[in-house]
Design a protein around this motif. Structure first.
Motif, PDB file in Angstrom:
ATOM      1  N   LEU A 270      56.427  29.523  22.084  1.00  0.00           N
ATOM      2  CA  LEU A 270      55.163  29.247  21.412  1.00  0.00           C
ATOM      3  C   LEU A 270      55.342  29.200  19.897  1.00  0.00           C
ATOM      4  CD1 LEU A 270      52.771  31.487  23.538  1.00  0.00           C
ATOM      5  CD2 LEU A 270      52.517  29.019  23.222  1.00  0.00           C
ATOM      6  N   HIS A 271      56.048  30.193  19.368  1.00  0.00           N
ATOM      7  CA  HIS A 271      56.256  30.244  17.913  1.00  0.00           C
ATOM      8  C   HIS A 271      56.996  29.002  17.428  1.00  0.00           C
ATOM      9  CE1 HIS A 271      57.022  31.886  13.944  1.00  0.00           C
ATOM     10  NE2 HIS A 271      58.306  31.605  14.112  1.00  0.00           N
ATOM     11  N   ARG A 272      58.039  28.607  18.137  1.00  0.00           N
ATOM     12  CA  ARG A 272      58.810  27.434  17.712  1.00  0.00           C
ATOM     13  C   ARG A 272      58.026  26.137  17.884  1.00  0.00           C
ATOM     14  NH1 ARG A 272      64.791  28.751  20.318  1.00  0.00           N
ATOM     15  NH2 ARG A 272      65.341  30.441  18.882  1.00  0.00           N
ATOM     16  N   SER A 273      56.979  26.184  18.706  1.00  0.00           N
ATOM     17  CA  SER A 273      56.143  25.002  18.903  1.00  0.00           C
ATOM     18  C   SER A 273      54.967  24.980  17.925  1.00  0.00           C
ATOM     19  CB  SER A 273      55.628  24.959  20.348  1.00  0.00           C
ATOM     20  OG  SER A 273      56.702  24.894  21.265  1.00  0.00           O
ATOM     21  N   GLY A 274      54.986  25.869  16.942  1.00  0.00           N
ATOM     22  CA  GLY A 274      53.917  25.900  15.950  1.00  0.00           C
ATOM     23  C   GLY A 274      52.670  26.612  16.408  1.00  0.00           C
ATOM     24  N   ARG A 275      52.784  27.458  17.409  1.00  0.00           N
ATOM     25  CA  ARG A 275      51.618  28.161  17.961  1.00  0.00           C
ATOM     26  C   ARG A 275      51.821  29.668  17.823  1.00  0.00           C
ATOM     27  NH1 ARG A 275      51.129  24.745  23.535  1.00  0.00           N
ATOM     28  NH2 ARG A 275      49.545  26.315  24.028  1.00  0.00           N
ATOM     29  N   THR A 276      52.033  30.090  16.578  1.00  0.00           N
ATOM     30  CA  THR A 276      52.357  31.479  16.286  1.00  0.00           C
ATOM     31  C   THR A 276      51.250  32.432  16.686  1.00  0.00           C
ATOM     32  OG1 THR A 276      53.840  30.845  14.480  1.00  0.00           O
ATOM     33  CG2 THR A 276      52.976  33.096  14.445  1.00  0.00           C
ATOM     34  N   SER A 277      50.006  32.053  16.447  1.00  0.00           N
ATOM     35  CA  SER A 277      48.899  32.949  16.802  1.00  0.00           C
ATOM     36  C   SER A 277      48.886  33.224  18.302  1.00  0.00           C
ATOM     37  CB  SER A 277      47.563  32.356  16.356  1.00  0.00           C
ATOM     38  OG  SER A 277      47.316  31.120  17.013  1.00  0.00           O
ATOM     39  N   GLN A 278      49.176  32.216  19.109  1.00  0.00           N
ATOM     40  CA  GLN A 278      49.212  32.409  20.564  1.00  0.00           C
ATOM     41  C   GLN A 278      50.409  33.275  20.971  1.00  0.00           C
ATOM     42  OE1 GLN A 278      48.335  27.926  21.121  1.00  0.00           O
ATOM     43  NE2 GLN A 278      47.951  28.838  23.118  1.00  0.00           N
ATOM     44  N   ALA A 279      51.514  33.145  20.236  1.00  0.00           N
ATOM     45  CA  ALA A 279      52.675  33.991  20.510  1.00  0.00           C
ATOM     46  C   ALA A 279      52.319  35.463  20.296  1.00  0.00           C
ATOM     47  CB  ALA A 279      53.842  33.589  19.623  1.00  0.00           C
ATOM     48  N   LEU A 280      51.579  35.747  19.225  1.00  0.00           N
ATOM     49  CA  LEU A 280      51.166  37.123  18.955  1.00  0.00           C
ATOM     50  C   LEU A 280      50.129  37.601  19.967  1.00  0.00           C
ATOM     51  CD1 LEU A 280      51.004  36.868  15.069  1.00  0.00           C
ATOM     52  CD2 LEU A 280      52.722  38.088  16.422  1.00  0.00           C
ATOM     53  N   GLU A 281      49.264  36.699  20.415  1.00  0.00           N
ATOM     54  CA  GLU A 281      48.298  37.054  21.457  1.00  0.00           C
ATOM     55  C   GLU A 281      49.007  37.435  22.751  1.00  0.00           C
ATOM     56  OE1 GLU A 281      45.725  33.713  21.808  1.00  0.00           O
ATOM     57  OE2 GLU A 281      44.769  34.044  19.854  1.00  0.00           O
ATOM     58  N   CYS A 282      50.139  36.787  23.023  1.00  0.00           N
ATOM     59  CA  CYS A 282      50.921  37.129  24.221  1.00  0.00           C
ATOM     60  C   CYS A 282      51.364  38.587  24.170  1.00  0.00           C
ATOM     61  CB  CYS A 282      52.145  36.218  24.323  1.00  0.00           C
ATOM     62  SG  CYS A 282      51.799  34.583  24.965  1.00  0.00           S
ATOM     63  N   PHE A 283      51.811  39.022  23.002  1.00  0.00           N
ATOM     64  CA  PHE A 283      52.245  40.411  22.859  1.00  0.00           C
ATOM     65  C   PHE A 283      51.088  41.354  23.148  1.00  0.00           C
ATOM     66  CE2 PHE A 283      52.814  44.358  20.538  1.00  0.00           C
ATOM     67  CZ  PHE A 283      54.101  44.726  20.904  1.00  0.00           C
ATOM     68  N   ILE A 284      49.895  41.032  22.638  1.00  0.00           N
ATOM     69  CA  ILE A 284      48.722  41.876  22.867  1.00  0.00           C
ATOM     70  C   ILE A 284      48.376  41.927  24.355  1.00  0.00           C
ATOM     71  CG2 ILE A 284      46.246  42.105  22.412  1.00  0.00           C
ATOM     72  CD1 ILE A 284      46.815  40.798  19.648  1.00  0.00           C
ATOM     73  N   ARG A 285      48.429  40.779  25.032  1.00  0.00           N
ATOM     74  CA  ARG A 285      48.142  40.737  26.467  1.00  0.00           C
ATOM     75  C   ARG A 285      49.145  41.567  27.251  1.00  0.00           C
ATOM     76  NH1 ARG A 285      48.330  34.571  27.539  1.00  0.00           N
ATOM     77  NH2 ARG A 285      48.366  35.275  29.718  1.00  0.00           N
ATOM     78  N   LEU A 286      50.420  41.419  26.916  1.00  0.00           N
ATOM     79  CA  LEU A 286      51.453  42.194  27.603  1.00  0.00           C
ATOM     80  C   LEU A 286      51.242  43.686  27.368  1.00  0.00           C
ATOM     81  CD1 LEU A 286      54.106  42.529  29.156  1.00  0.00           C
ATOM     82  CD2 LEU A 286      55.318  42.178  27.000  1.00  0.00           C
ATOM     83  N   ARG A 287      50.953  44.057  26.134  1.00  0.00           N
ATOM     84  CA  ARG A 287      50.750  45.470  25.819  1.00  0.00           C
ATOM     85  C   ARG A 287      49.589  46.050  26.624  1.00  0.00           C
ATOM     86  NH1 ARG A 287      47.650  48.782  22.819  1.00  0.00           N
ATOM     87  NH2 ARG A 287      48.688  50.685  22.047  1.00  0.00           N
ATOM     88  N   LYS A 288      48.479  45.320  26.703  1.00  0.00           N
ATOM     89  CA  LYS A 288      47.329  45.801  27.476  1.00  0.00           C
ATOM     90  C   LYS A 288      47.693  46.001  28.940  1.00  0.00           C
ATOM     91  CE  LYS A 288      43.559  43.880  24.661  1.00  0.00           C
ATOM     92  NZ  LYS A 288      42.475  42.866  24.610  1.00  0.00           N
ATOM     93  N   THR A 289      48.460  45.072  29.478  1.00  0.00           N
ATOM     94  CA  THR A 289      48.862  45.176  30.886  1.00  0.00           C
ATOM     95  C   THR A 289      49.752  46.388  31.112  1.00  0.00           C
ATOM     96  OG1 THR A 289      48.738  42.774  31.176  1.00  0.00           O
ATOM     97  CG2 THR A 289      50.029  44.005  32.786  1.00  0.00           C
ATOM     98  N   LEU A 290      50.749  46.562  30.257  1.00  0.00           N
ATOM     99  CA  LEU A 290      51.684  47.675  30.418  1.00  0.00           C
ATOM    100  C   LEU A 290      50.985  49.024  30.252  1.00  0.00           C
ATOM    101  CD1 LEU A 290      54.814  46.323  28.490  1.00  0.00           C
ATOM    102  CD2 LEU A 290      54.531  46.543  30.963  1.00  0.00           C
ATOM    103  N   VAL A 291      50.101  49.121  29.280  1.00  0.00           N
ATOM    104  CA  VAL A 291      49.393  50.385  29.047  1.00  0.00           C
ATOM    105  C   VAL A 291      48.464  50.698  30.207  1.00  0.00           C
ATOM    106  CG1 VAL A 291      47.689  51.534  27.586  1.00  0.00           C
ATOM    107  CG2 VAL A 291      49.584  50.291  26.532  1.00  0.00           C
ATOM    108  N   SER A 292      47.717  49.692  30.687  1.00  0.00           N
ATOM    109  CA  SER A 292      46.755  49.945  31.765  1.00  0.00           C
ATOM    110  C   SER A 292      47.425  50.183  33.105  1.00  0.00           C
ATOM    111  CB  SER A 292      45.773  48.776  31.879  1.00  0.00           C
ATOM    112  OG  SER A 292      46.449  47.590  32.247  1.00  0.00           O
TER     113      SER A 292
END
Length: 267
Positions: free
Chosen positions: A206-228
């Motif tokens: 995503l980052h290399r495709s110019g979609r950095t904000s979505q790349a960071l959103e992926c981290f947030i989604r993963l974190r929520k899943t792992l924590v929950s």
């Protein structure tokens, strides 16, 4: 076996239909060219509680499998089939060339892909990995009632499949194919919501495709899943990748054989 069980001899199907003979045949095929001991077959069929008639019943199932082979061989008795499904000391052997099975072909192609990758021949590695994965027609032995032994083999194959898929994606990232990987990685992370390596690959693509904000959103989604789900934070490697994206680390924008994803993750 990389999908529904299908077996042919002389272009004639020999796949057993009945559940138990199908199990027997599947386990023998998974170990084609090697003797499968009677205790292993008994464990596969009845786990830890075999009936008193287990050995006699197993022999009946072997006979049923041989009958199918006999028909395919065009024989009038089971003699030739006994040369294909052989009785050996302590067990049975499906005496066929292992190279005639899709499992063997898949594992050979995957190994050749790994060797090409290690040599830096990324185009060949990607092609070989794709060919290996293309042999799969669904989940391994999806239409076979699996006991303990087949379950272990299926788990091994499915884990291998995921590893080869990760390796192919890594290879394609190094080849600069990040944009074309996005739909596949979106589906893979949905299917494997806690698989950190796939999420890391998705973030990089995503980052290399110019979609950095979505790349960071992926981290947030993963974190929520792992924590929950597990009560844990993403690994230090994933956090390192997030920080690299946040600070616009120029290394994360480069692809090529010299820059594996593990390097971007701080491994």
């Amino acid at each position: 076996m990389l999908g529904p069980l299908v077996a042919h001899e002389n272009a004639i199907p020999i796949t057993p239909i009945a559940r138990k003979p199908r199990q027997v045949f599947s386990l023998l095929a998974l170990h084609a060219g090697s003797v499968v001991k009677v205790p292993a077959l008994v464990e596969e069929l009845w786990r830890t509680q075999p009936p008193a008639s287990a050995l006699t019943t197993l022999q009946t199932y072997i006979l049923q499998v041989r009958r199918g082979i006999t028909v395919a061989l065009g024989a009038t008795h089971n003699g030739p089939a006994k040369d294909v499904l052989r009785t050996c000391y302590g067990g049975y052997l499906l005496d066929i060339d292992p190279a005639s099975t899709d499992v063997y072909a898949y594992e050979r192609l995957a190994e050749e892909g790994k060797q090409s990758f290690e040599r830096g021949d990324l185009e060949s590695a990607s092609s070989l990995y794709r060919e290996a994965l293309g042999l799969w027609r669904g989940d391994a032995l999806v239409d076979v009632h699996a006991g303990m032994r087949i379950d272990m083999e299926v788990a091994r194959l499915e884990e291998s499949r995921l590893g080869v898929l990760e390796a192919r994606v890594e290879t394609d990232l190094r080849l600069g194919r990040h944009a074309s990987l996005l739909p596949e990685l979106s589906a893979l992370t949905t299917r494997h919501p806690m698989h950190e390596n796939l999420w890391a690959q998705f973030m990089i693509a995503l980052h290399r495709s110019g979609r950095t904000s979505q790349a960071l959103e992926c981290f947030i989604r993963l974190r929520k899943t792992l924590v929950s789900e597990l009560g844990v934070e993403p690994s230090a490697r994933l956090q390192h990748l997030q920080h690299a994206i946040l600070r616009a680390d120029p290394g994360i924008d480069r692809s090529g054989p010299e820059l594996p994803t593990t390097a971007l993750l701080g491994a």
